[in-house]
Write a protein that holds these residues in place. Sequence first.
Motif, PDB file in Angstrom:
ATOM      1  N   GLU A  16     -16.664  -2.832  -6.300  1.00 29.74           N
ATOM      2  CA  GLU A  16     -17.028  -2.041  -5.656  1.00 29.74           C
ATOM      3  C   GLU A  16     -16.160  -1.094  -4.872  1.00 29.74           C
ATOM      4  O   GLU A  16     -15.863  -0.312  -4.343  1.00 29.74           O
ATOM      5  N   ALA A  17     -15.124  -1.293  -4.722  1.00 25.72           N
ATOM      6  CA  ALA A  17     -13.767  -0.990  -3.814  1.00 25.72           C
ATOM      7  C   ALA A  17     -13.131  -0.134  -4.665  1.00 25.72           C
ATOM      8  O   ALA A  17     -13.173   0.945  -3.718  1.00 25.72           O
ATOM      9  N   PHE A  18     -12.862  -0.085  -6.163  1.00 25.26           N
ATOM     10  CA  PHE A  18     -11.921   0.882  -6.308  1.00 25.26           C
ATOM     11  C   PHE A  18     -13.051   0.696  -7.993  1.00 25.26           C
ATOM     12  O   PHE A  18     -12.977   0.566  -8.726  1.00 25.26           O
ATOM     13  N   PRO A  19     -14.215   0.990  -7.908  1.00 23.68           N
ATOM     14  CA  PRO A  19     -15.490   1.570  -9.175  1.00 23.68           C
ATOM     15  C   PRO A  19     -14.697   2.634  -9.776  1.00 23.68           C
ATOM     16  O   PRO A  19     -15.175   2.569 -10.915  1.00 23.68           O
ATOM     17  N   ASP A  20     -13.338   3.434 -10.615  1.00 26.23           N
ATOM     18  CA  ASP A  20     -12.822   4.217 -11.308  1.00 26.23           C
ATOM     19  C   ASP A  20     -11.698   3.860 -11.440  1.00 26.23           C
ATOM     20  O   ASP A  20     -11.061   4.062 -12.414  1.00 26.23           O
ATOM     21  N   LYS A  21     -11.219   2.435 -10.749  1.00 25.97           N
ATOM     22  CA  LYS A  21     -10.132   2.278 -11.671  1.00 25.97           C
ATOM     23  C   LYS A  21     -10.660   1.066 -12.795  1.00 25.97           C
ATOM     24  O   LYS A  21     -11.444   0.306 -12.711  1.00 25.97           O
ATOM     25  N   GLU A  22      -9.463   0.492 -13.594  1.00 24.71           N
ATOM     26  CA  GLU A  22      -9.404  -0.703 -14.664  1.00 24.71           C
ATOM     27  C   GLU A  22      -9.113  -1.352 -14.085  1.00 24.71           C
ATOM     28  O   GLU A  22      -8.174  -1.492 -13.814  1.00 24.71           O
ATOM     29  N   VAL A  23     -10.444  -3.011 -13.989  1.00 24.38           N
ATOM     30  CA  VAL A  23      -9.895  -4.070 -14.082  1.00 24.38           C
ATOM     31  C   VAL A  23      -9.774  -5.366 -14.959  1.00 24.38           C
ATOM     32  O   VAL A  23     -10.985  -5.105 -14.863  1.00 24.38           O
ATOM     33  N   TYR A  24      -8.606  -5.862 -15.065  1.00 26.64           N
ATOM     34  CA  TYR A  24      -8.267  -6.736 -16.308  1.00 26.64           C
ATOM     35  C   TYR A  24      -8.125  -7.930 -15.809  1.00 26.64           C
ATOM     36  O   TYR A  24      -7.268  -8.163 -15.161  1.00 26.64           O
ATOM     37  N   ILE A  25      -9.337  -8.397 -16.046  1.00 27.06           N
ATOM     38  CA  ILE A  25      -9.348  -9.836 -15.842  1.00 27.06           C
ATOM     39  C   ILE A  25      -8.350 -10.554 -16.724  1.00 27.06           C
ATOM     40  O   ILE A  25      -8.953 -10.173 -18.778  1.00 27.06           O
ATOM     41  N   LYS A  28      -7.657  -9.091   4.381  1.00 19.67           N
ATOM     42  CA  LYS A  28      -6.701  -9.316   5.800  1.00 19.67           C
ATOM     43  C   LYS A  28      -6.346  -7.909   6.236  1.00 19.67           C
ATOM     44  O   LYS A  28      -5.925  -7.379   6.930  1.00 19.67           O
ATOM     45  N   SER A  29      -5.865  -6.735   5.210  1.00 21.86           N
ATOM     46  CA  SER A  29      -5.275  -5.409   4.831  1.00 21.86           C
ATOM     47  C   SER A  29      -7.040  -4.415   5.514  1.00 21.86           C
ATOM     48  O   SER A  29      -8.266  -4.600   5.179  1.00 21.86           O
ATOM     49  N   GLN A  30      -6.760  -4.024   6.700  1.00 13.80           N
ATOM     50  CA  GLN A  30      -7.311  -2.781   7.321  1.00 13.80           C
ATOM     51  C   GLN A  30      -7.249  -1.972   6.687  1.00 13.80           C
ATOM     52  O   GLN A  30      -8.177  -0.762   6.668  1.00 13.80           O
ATOM     53  N   THR A  31      -6.702  -1.403   5.360  1.00 16.57           N
ATOM     54  CA  THR A  31      -6.803  -0.248   4.635  1.00 16.57           C
ATOM     55  C   THR A  31      -7.171   0.021   3.135  1.00 16.57           C
ATOM     56  O   THR A  31      -7.507   0.603   2.607  1.00 16.57           O
ATOM     57  N   ILE A  49       0.901  -1.127  -0.196  1.00 17.91           N
ATOM     58  CA  ILE A  49      -0.222  -0.163   0.102  1.00 17.91           C
ATOM     59  C   ILE A  49       0.310   1.496   0.302  1.00 17.91           C
ATOM     60  O   ILE A  49       0.483   2.061  -0.725  1.00 17.91           O
ATOM     61  N   ASN A  50       1.628   1.082   1.015  1.00 15.64           N
ATOM     62  CA  ASN A  50       2.748   2.565   0.382  1.00 15.64           C
ATOM     63  C   ASN A  50       3.695   2.209  -0.515  1.00 15.64           C
ATOM     64  O   ASN A  50       3.648   3.781  -0.975  1.00 15.64           O
ATOM     65  N   ASP A  51       3.984   1.085  -0.851  1.00 13.55           N
ATOM     66  CA  ASP A  51       4.737   1.685  -2.437  1.00 13.55           C
ATOM     67  C   ASP A  51       3.814   2.550  -3.530  1.00 13.55           C
ATOM     68  O   ASP A  51       4.027   3.394  -4.267  1.00 13.55           O
ATOM     69  N   LEU A  52       2.332   1.721  -2.979  1.00 13.49           N
ATOM     70  CA  LEU A  52       1.188   2.303  -3.808  1.00 13.49           C
ATOM     71  C   LEU A  52       1.258   3.526  -4.626  1.00 13.49           C
ATOM     72  O   LEU A  52       1.237   4.656  -5.257  1.00 13.49           O
ATOM     73  N   LYS A  53       1.231   3.837  -2.941  1.00 15.14           N
ATOM     74  CA  LYS A  53       1.229   5.552  -2.626  1.00 15.14           C
ATOM     75  C   LYS A  53       2.706   6.217  -2.776  1.00 15.14           C
ATOM     76  O   LYS A  53       1.860   7.638  -3.944  1.00 15.14           O
ATOM     77  N   ILE A  93      -9.943   0.933   1.677  1.00 10.15           N
ATOM     78  CA  ILE A  93     -10.468   2.207   1.729  1.00 10.15           C
ATOM     79  C   ILE A  93      -9.699   3.722   1.248  1.00 10.15           C
ATOM     80  O   ILE A  93      -9.964   4.995   0.911  1.00 10.15           O
ATOM     81  N   GLU A  94      -8.746   3.260   0.724  1.00  5.26           N
ATOM     82  CA  GLU A  94      -8.088   3.811   0.260  1.00  5.26           C
ATOM     83  C   GLU A  94      -8.218   4.685  -1.559  1.00  5.26           C
ATOM     84  O   GLU A  94      -8.476   3.958  -1.763  1.00  5.26           O
ATOM     85  N   THR A  95      -8.091   5.715  -2.016  1.00  4.60           N
ATOM     86  CA  THR A  95      -8.233   5.850  -2.815  1.00  4.60           C
ATOM     87  C   THR A  95      -6.704   5.648  -3.942  1.00  4.60           C
ATOM     88  O   THR A  95      -7.805   6.039  -5.664  1.00  4.60           O
ATOM     89  N   PHE A  96      -5.894   5.758  -3.886  1.00  2.00           N
ATOM     90  CA  PHE A  96      -4.742   5.655  -4.812  1.00  2.00           C
ATOM     91  C   PHE A  96      -5.146   6.378  -6.168  1.00  2.00           C
ATOM     92  O   PHE A  96      -5.614   6.433  -7.528  1.00  2.00           O
TER      93      PHE A  96
END
Length: 486
Positions: free
Chosen positions: A281-290, A249-252, A225-229, A255-258
């Motif tokens: 649902e957690a990241f509605p503004d991100k592109e998720v590629y399966i 497992k992660s608490q944050t 999470i820290n590296d992403l930010k 809820i992070e916006t990144f």
Amino acid sequence: MNVFDYLFHTSKNIEKDFLLGSKETISFKKLYHNSLKIASYLKESVGKNQNIILISPNSAFFLTAYLGILKSGNICIPLNFTTEQRSLDYIINTTESVNAFISKPQKRKLQFNSNIHLIDEEESLSIIEQQDNIAINSNFDKNRIAEIIFTSGSTGEPKGVMISHQNIIANTDSIVQYLKLTSKDTMCVVLPFFYCYGLSLFHTHLKVGGSLVLNNNFIFLGTVINDLKTHKCTGLAGVPSHFQILLKKSQTFKIETFPNLRYLTQAGGKLHTVFIKELTEAFPDKEVYIMYGQTEATARLSYLPPEFIKTKTSSIGKAIPNVELKIINSKNEVSKIDEEGELLARGKNVMLGYFKDEESTNQVIKNGWLHTGDLAKIDKDGFIYIVGRKKEIIKIAGKRVSPKEIEEVILSIPNIIDCTITSFDDDLLGEAIQATVILNKSIHEDKMRKHILEICSKQLSLYKIPKKVIFKEAMETSVTGKKKIK
């Protein structure tokens, strides 16, 4: 063309850092020149077409050695840095390797014959300082082997997948195209480079002039999470367990916006629908590629465009650019809509074959088509769905059962982090179903077992209901992040 020249075609003189991070950085220009020094050394001391082992966690040392080996006209064999001695001995003997680049911790753990020349970080730096560059002809057959990636074999011995320079070039071009990668992209790398998915991140970002942040400590979720930010990463790639752990497992994480994160990619197995839903649902503004792929296809074969993530959630999408996919039924005919069959692939990214194993090669590559071993079906819109693995299908009293279907049902139950469906010998049925479950909280196991069976009885046929439900405290994963199924 040598893939080295292809990857560095527009980036070899860029001064900006290719590797970002607190531990080590290296610019494109320095990586290019350091790799040329290694290539020159190998050309003079080893020659060409020799198999050279590479054992190291993700690092500048790995990247420099890997690129140097490819440029020199030799063949790189990147191995799991947690490899067992038995597997290492088998691979060395099979490939007749007498040279190895190896990081110091692995050098201390593993044993090598005295005839093998070991090059660690210290010797590599010495070579870079002292070696003069020599002319290396780049005009050679692009179908020459660039690397051999060893994967688990059905017989217990690892299989060596032979990947050519052309294979890497073709797959890199396709991935760059559909992910719309540019020099502005920065990928947070939690996947090891000895794994084809990890290597694809390296290849694509080097090609476009993007950057990588190496995170070799996924177990400490806060560092990811820290590296992403901190490094303003635009991308995060992972296998199912990475996202399951981050979500549960992660608490944050959720809820992070990144603000800089543009997209997430998932491959290396099926991420169940319940987790895809939670991720989107957690990241509605991100592109998720399966995505879907195999080592035998260099890395990637298909992807589901982000705009279809909600309407085609469990699909692997359609073929990536310049790849053909089709499904054939038991009669060797192209399957009809919703008819189950084996998924086949064709393209310039398909491997040359298995190293010293013509029989296995001929079993999976027929008439130019790669037989993936995965059972699939296609819908009316041309989207492909993986039904199961040929060898993973369980037969209960003669009826075929896909583990994925049962896992989906159990994973829909709150407080369940993971579920793996396997079979065990049964005197009456031949095979019976076992569910191995990992819980998120301290919940009474007997009550949860009863609840799981109640849900299964409502949603599944009688013969698909697990006969055993056992609980484990934690998910067992390999160094690539993939689940270990026992």
